[in-house]
Design a protein around this motif. Sequence first.
Motif, PDB file in Angstrom:
ATOM      1  N   HIS A 684      63.124  47.446  76.176  1.00  0.00           N
ATOM      2  CA  HIS A 684      63.587  47.000  74.863  1.00  0.00           C
ATOM      3  C   HIS A 684      62.379  46.676  73.996  1.00  0.00           C
ATOM      4  CE1 HIS A 684      67.677  46.784  76.427  1.00  0.00           C
ATOM      5  NE2 HIS A 684      67.175  46.172  77.492  1.00  0.00           N
ATOM      6  N   HIS A 685      62.244  47.406  72.923  1.00  0.00           N
ATOM      7  CA  HIS A 685      61.123  47.197  72.004  1.00  0.00           C
ATOM      8  C   HIS A 685      61.535  47.742  70.657  1.00  0.00           C
ATOM      9  CE1 HIS A 685      57.099  47.781  70.204  1.00  0.00           C
ATOM     10  NE2 HIS A 685      56.743  46.794  70.990  1.00  0.00           N
ATOM     11  N   LYS A 686      61.052  47.122  69.597  1.00  0.00           N
ATOM     12  CA  LYS A 686      61.477  47.518  68.252  1.00  0.00           C
ATOM     13  C   LYS A 686      61.025  48.928  67.909  1.00  0.00           C
ATOM     14  CE  LYS A 686      57.522  45.588  65.731  1.00  0.00           C
ATOM     15  NZ  LYS A 686      57.107  44.657  64.657  1.00  0.00           N
ATOM     16  N   ASN A 687      60.070  49.491  68.654  1.00  0.00           N
ATOM     17  CA  ASN A 687      59.623  50.856  68.392  1.00  0.00           C
ATOM     18  C   ASN A 687      60.103  51.845  69.442  1.00  0.00           C
ATOM     19  OD1 ASN A 687      56.886  49.105  67.249  1.00  0.00           O
ATOM     20  ND2 ASN A 687      57.950  50.518  65.886  1.00  0.00           N
ATOM     21  N   LEU A 688      61.158  51.489  70.160  1.00  0.00           N
ATOM     22  CA  LEU A 688      61.839  52.407  71.070  1.00  0.00           C
ATOM     23  C   LEU A 688      63.295  52.494  70.647  1.00  0.00           C
ATOM     24  CD1 LEU A 688      60.499  51.202  74.558  1.00  0.00           C
ATOM     25  CD2 LEU A 688      59.567  52.987  73.089  1.00  0.00           C
ATOM     26  N   VAL A 689      63.850  53.707  70.664  1.00  0.00           N
ATOM     27  CA  VAL A 689      65.250  53.862  70.297  1.00  0.00           C
ATOM     28  C   VAL A 689      66.117  53.137  71.325  1.00  0.00           C
ATOM     29  CG1 VAL A 689      65.611  56.013  71.578  1.00  0.00           C
ATOM     30  CG2 VAL A 689      66.981  55.528  69.557  1.00  0.00           C
ATOM     31  N   SER A 759      56.821  65.266  67.279  1.00  0.00           N
ATOM     32  CA  SER A 759      57.337  64.762  66.000  1.00  0.00           C
ATOM     33  C   SER A 759      58.853  64.736  65.958  1.00  0.00           C
ATOM     34  CB  SER A 759      56.794  65.593  64.838  1.00  0.00           C
ATOM     35  OG  SER A 759      57.145  66.953  64.996  1.00  0.00           O
ATOM     36  N   THR A 760      59.530  65.581  66.767  1.00  0.00           N
ATOM     37  CA  THR A 760      60.991  65.546  66.789  1.00  0.00           C
ATOM     38  C   THR A 760      61.520  64.406  67.653  1.00  0.00           C
ATOM     39  OG1 THR A 760      60.928  67.204  68.549  1.00  0.00           O
ATOM     40  CG2 THR A 760      61.336  67.986  66.306  1.00  0.00           C
ATOM     41  N   ASN A 761      60.652  63.770  68.407  1.00  0.00           N
ATOM     42  CA  ASN A 761      61.048  62.618  69.218  1.00  0.00           C
ATOM     43  C   ASN A 761      60.562  61.297  68.640  1.00  0.00           C
ATOM     44  OD1 ASN A 761      62.524  64.033  71.074  1.00  0.00           O
ATOM     45  ND2 ASN A 761      60.846  64.285  72.526  1.00  0.00           N
ATOM     46  N   ILE A 762      60.086  61.314  67.413  1.00  0.00           N
ATOM     47  CA  ILE A 762      59.764  60.095  66.677  1.00  0.00           C
ATOM     48  C   ILE A 762      60.804  59.960  65.569  1.00  0.00           C
ATOM     49  CG2 ILE A 762      58.034  58.822  65.363  1.00  0.00           C
ATOM     50  CD1 ILE A 762      57.263  59.415  68.284  1.00  0.00           C
ATOM     51  N   LEU A 763      61.627  58.935  65.652  1.00  0.00           N
ATOM     52  CA  LEU A 763      62.724  58.745  64.720  1.00  0.00           C
ATOM     53  C   LEU A 763      62.388  57.652  63.718  1.00  0.00           C
ATOM     54  CD1 LEU A 763      65.627  58.767  67.332  1.00  0.00           C
ATOM     55  CD2 LEU A 763      64.305  60.676  66.435  1.00  0.00           C
ATOM     56  N   LEU A 764      62.983  57.718  62.545  1.00  0.00           N
ATOM     57  CA  LEU A 764      62.708  56.765  61.477  1.00  0.00           C
ATOM     58  C   LEU A 764      63.982  56.012  61.129  1.00  0.00           C
ATOM     59  CD1 LEU A 764      60.509  59.012  59.157  1.00  0.00           C
ATOM     60  CD2 LEU A 764      59.782  57.538  61.040  1.00  0.00           C
ATOM     61  N   ASP A 765      63.896  54.670  61.139  1.00  0.00           N
ATOM     62  CA  ASP A 765      65.080  53.881  60.824  1.00  0.00           C
ATOM     63  C   ASP A 765      65.218  53.727  59.306  1.00  0.00           C
ATOM     64  OD1 ASP A 765      63.745  50.552  61.640  1.00  0.00           O
ATOM     65  OD2 ASP A 765      63.346  51.890  59.968  1.00  0.00           O
ATOM     66  N   ASP A 766      66.114  52.843  58.886  1.00  0.00           N
ATOM     67  CA  ASP A 766      66.382  52.738  57.457  1.00  0.00           C
ATOM     68  C   ASP A 766      65.243  52.123  56.678  1.00  0.00           C
ATOM     69  OD1 ASP A 766      68.616  49.830  57.691  1.00  0.00           O
ATOM     70  OD2 ASP A 766      66.729  50.346  58.696  1.00  0.00           O
ATOM     71  N   HIS A 767      64.225  51.583  57.360  1.00  0.00           N
ATOM     72  CA  HIS A 767      63.024  51.080  56.685  1.00  0.00           C
ATOM     73  C   HIS A 767      61.816  51.961  56.979  1.00  0.00           C
ATOM     74  CE1 HIS A 767      64.807  47.387  55.178  1.00  0.00           C
ATOM     75  NE2 HIS A 767      65.374  47.205  56.358  1.00  0.00           N
ATOM     76  N   LEU A 768      62.076  53.155  57.522  1.00  0.00           N
ATOM     77  CA  LEU A 768      61.013  54.099  57.880  1.00  0.00           C
ATOM     78  C   LEU A 768      60.104  53.576  58.986  1.00  0.00           C
ATOM     79  CD1 LEU A 768      59.965  55.598  54.426  1.00  0.00           C
ATOM     80  CD2 LEU A 768      61.740  56.343  56.012  1.00  0.00           C
ATOM     81  N   ASN A 769      60.604  52.672  59.815  1.00  0.00           N
ATOM     82  CA  ASN A 769      59.864  52.250  60.992  1.00  0.00           C
ATOM     83  C   ASN A 769      60.065  53.281  62.097  1.00  0.00           C
ATOM     84  OD1 ASN A 769      58.925  49.664  59.999  1.00  0.00           O
ATOM     85  ND2 ASN A 769      61.066  49.034  60.093  1.00  0.00           N
ATOM     86  N   ALA A 770      58.981  53.631  62.782  1.00  0.00           N
ATOM     87  CA  ALA A 770      59.030  54.687  63.787  1.00  0.00           C
ATOM     88  C   ALA A 770      59.555  54.158  65.112  1.00  0.00           C
ATOM     89  CB  ALA A 770      57.640  55.288  63.982  1.00  0.00           C
ATOM     90  N   LYS A 771      60.380  54.967  65.781  1.00  0.00           N
ATOM     91  CA  LYS A 771      60.893  54.642  67.108  1.00  0.00           C
ATOM     92  C   LYS A 771      60.756  55.864  68.007  1.00  0.00           C
ATOM     93  CE  LYS A 771      64.125  51.021  65.743  1.00  0.00           C
ATOM     94  NZ  LYS A 771      65.270  50.244  66.229  1.00  0.00           N
ATOM     95  N   VAL A 772      60.235  55.634  69.202  1.00  0.00           N
ATOM     96  CA  VAL A 772      60.087  56.710  70.182  1.00  0.00           C
ATOM     97  C   VAL A 772      61.439  56.965  70.836  1.00  0.00           C
ATOM     98  CG1 VAL A 772      58.904  57.442  72.280  1.00  0.00           C
ATOM     99  CG2 VAL A 772      57.686  56.066  70.590  1.00  0.00           C
ATOM    100  N   ALA A 773      61.803  58.250  70.978  1.00  0.00           N
ATOM    101  CA  ALA A 773      63.115  58.607  71.505  1.00  0.00           C
ATOM    102  C   ALA A 773      62.986  59.655  72.602  1.00  0.00           C
ATOM    103  CB  ALA A 773      63.999  59.143  70.374  1.00  0.00           C
ATOM    104  N   ASP A 774      64.131  59.991  73.211  1.00  0.00           N
ATOM    105  CA  ASP A 774      64.298  61.051  74.204  1.00  0.00           C
ATOM    106  C   ASP A 774      63.472  60.793  75.456  1.00  0.00           C
ATOM    107  OD1 ASP A 774      64.650  64.651  73.955  1.00  0.00           O
ATOM    108  OD2 ASP A 774      64.905  63.289  75.642  1.00  0.00           O
TER     109      ASP A 774
END
Length: 955
Positions: A684-689, A759-774
């Motif tokens: 659980h981390h703010k930069n992980l999906v 780059s397709t596994n870096i997602l952007l939330d509603d404030h454009l903060n990056a989250k690592v995914a997949d």
Amino acid sequence: MGVRVLVILLVFLLGESIGDAATNPYDFSAIKGLMSDWQNTPPNWVGIDPCGNGWDGIGCKNSRITSITLSSMGLTGSLPGDIGQLSELQILDLSYNKGLTGSLPLQIGNLVKLTNLLLVGCGLYGPIPDSIGSLQNLVFLSLNSNGFSGLIPPTVGNLSRLYWLDLADNQLTGSIPVSSGSNPGLDMLLHTKHFHFGQNRLSGTIPSQLFSSEMHLIHVLFDNNQLTGSIPSTLGLVQSLEVVRFDTNFLSSAVPGNLNNLTSVQELLLSNNRLTGPFPNLAGMNALNYLDLSNNSFDATDFPAWIPTVQSLTTLTLEHTQVQGVLPVILFSIFSLQSVVLKNNNLNGTLDIGTSRSNQLQLIDLQTNLIDSFKHSTGVYSVVVILVDNPVCQETGAAGQSYCTVPQTNTSSYSTPPNSCIPAVCNSNQTSSPNCKCSHPYTGTLVFRAPSFSGLGNLTYFEKLASSMMISFQSYQLPVDSISLSDPRKDSYNYLKLNLAVFPSGGVRFNWTGINSIGFVLSNQTYKPSQLFGPFYFLGDQYMNFDVPTTSKKSSNIGVIIGAAAGGFVLLLLLALVGVYAFRQKKRAEKATEQSNPFVNWDPNKSDGSIPQLKGARWFSLQELKKYTNNFSDANEIGSGGYGKVYRGTLPTGNFVAIKRAQQGSMQGGVEFKNEIELLSRVHHKNLVSLVGFCLEQGEKLLVYEFLPNGTLKDSLSGKSGIRMDWARRLKVAIGAARGLAYLHELANPPIIHRDIKSTNILLDDHLNAKVADFGLSKPMGDGERGHVTTQVKGTMGYLDPEYYMTQQLTEKSDVYSFGVLMLELLTARRPIERGRYIVREVRVLINKDKDLYNLQGILDPAIGLGTSLKGLERFVELAMRCAEESGADRPTMGEVVKEIENIMVFAGLNPKAESATTSASYEEASKGYATHPYRNEDFFEYSGGFPPSRIEPQ
């Protein structure tokens, strides 16, 4: 001993009849051994089932005790050898219990699964046993602020996974051990980042073998010992160093010239030694904040011309170093400069502090020099200047000048102010918090060993420190209402100390779980202060939990004896019933498993994976997910790839989720599906999906994620999302993704390698903060795999680490390589392999450090803001190329990458702690639609072995 054996038998045989016991009997026996030696154990330590009854400070997994955290409990007694029976123990934190005395038992070496051994601020003494070298999984070893004596055990060198080594503030003697033949030593700790050995009695020379270019040290603290000889030149090979303290020893000879190569060092203290030779030239240390070379015997020299060129300096202390000549006025214009102490030298001429001096400058102390005049602007000036015992103060009329007197020491009386409220009137047992509530705070002393500043009058520093601590406590969901810092002061070791008070939320006092959690965050260095404050430790006070009754140990022991007697009485009867009981327990366990584990009917043979080990992810029924997506309608489809399709779903709460539905024969099989559930349900981390839940029903495999409306990083770089990615936003995306990866590598337990950063596994939330995914390809590093794990090569072409591909040895540095490629993609908006050109090779060929923007204008993305100020771009390029080095050993760690990007952001005038801005019109427009989405993956192409990759590395 007879009672102990009978207790074990009772736990085995009585089972449900005595509290439905869950704790392994041998673990319970060990805990009883600890209890027999300790006073002031938590009040709820009663009964015979620590795991099942939730004893305070005891953590369990599968009936085995895995952690003991009892900081600031007021424990008294010793640490008995019974501790060695807890074979599954991973964390032992008994910090801040001054009444815990005696020696560290040899049996500590039996705890081979221990990762964190934290005994800070206890009363332990005697030698540190050699058996400590058996703890092969140890990551944190903190034994500071005790009374340990004798030698540093050479076996510490066997702890290859060690990250934090703190033996400071003890009475250790002898020399620093290094390896010889088959004998281990500290030079073997290549991955350790912290050597904290200050305030001991270490003697002998510093072995040159202690340091090497292969080490990753950032803090080397040997201050306040009795070391002799010279500073070894090998120290200059450790390029990662940030803080170096060898002050207050008996070191002699010249300072090695290659220390100038340590360009990341921010604090260098070599004062109070017997150093000789020419005054060192440290012009290359362009990150230097704090320099103290006082009280050495350097050759007489004019004030070094290189010092004013170090624009990061806050503190310059060169007392009694035989510098002479006139101080250049440009020295005082260094923007960050706070204090200059040059007492007892031969400086002469006119002191001119100029009119463009730093507005942070607080002190100029030139006592006992040869200054004959002082030039300054008329009127009141804020800088404290001390020229006592200089000719200028012997002139007529000089006696009345303030600079001709030594002012009284100005100790800061800072205390965190009330938060826009009137302090409450509390009784004698309580204190008013910054939020003006009466409660019992948890208190102690924060000690910072090498702060980068000297002036204590800048209250902004302490306000930011309090804010960062509060944010950290909140991020770990600790029951903290507010915190207060007070009474900042420097001690005789030049350490900064502050009083800390932590106030509870939801009541007037903390429970023991809250105290243990806060204590662990501080003892385990989970809280990280800014680099401004440097390395720290905490000394907690005993927490007086008023109104909580204590438990009589005598009555507890009597209860055990009575229970044992009763158990002996019924023992024969229970033996006759064992068969029936075992059968009933088996059926009951099977029923409980079926009810609690939705994967109980999973067929591993058909799904290519075993049953996932779940840790909190929610299970959805297929019917629910059909309802949320309008039966997986095309209108709700928001992405697709080789694995299947992604749909937007609407929960009954009105919140959106993204539901990934695997299709038959998809590239993501059962193993990947299981892998992603297990990993995302425990990290659980703010930069992980975030994983919301999953579904496995009727042959369907579905994953439910948080919904992120602003697409993938690739969409933004390509222009599909309509979001304008200027230089500032790209830096903020980079720091977010880097922090997510650093968490996986350095804070997840066990560490996790992502294996598919792109780059397709870096997602952007509603404030454009990056989250690592997949996380389908991610690989946890199990026991014995800290260095590398040999595995089938998987990843995405262009991002794949060539060293991993060639050797099949996966390490954290494989992710670092992929991140380096991602950084270049951020700069150029180009795919890693485009029209047969490999981006790493192309940048390497074009780069020219003598030209603007390193000669990369032709391949930089125009949307980055060409023609505007791109501060820090060159440093960003250099970092990307370091990450993309062909050899993993030459790449930085992700923790180091995070720090460097933060430095680049500061250099660019950005706040690395701030959330991303959301003000551009393009962003506003993009956030309203769902045409693009983070789970859309139009170029899904993963390499899973079985065919040769195309252009996997530069030719």
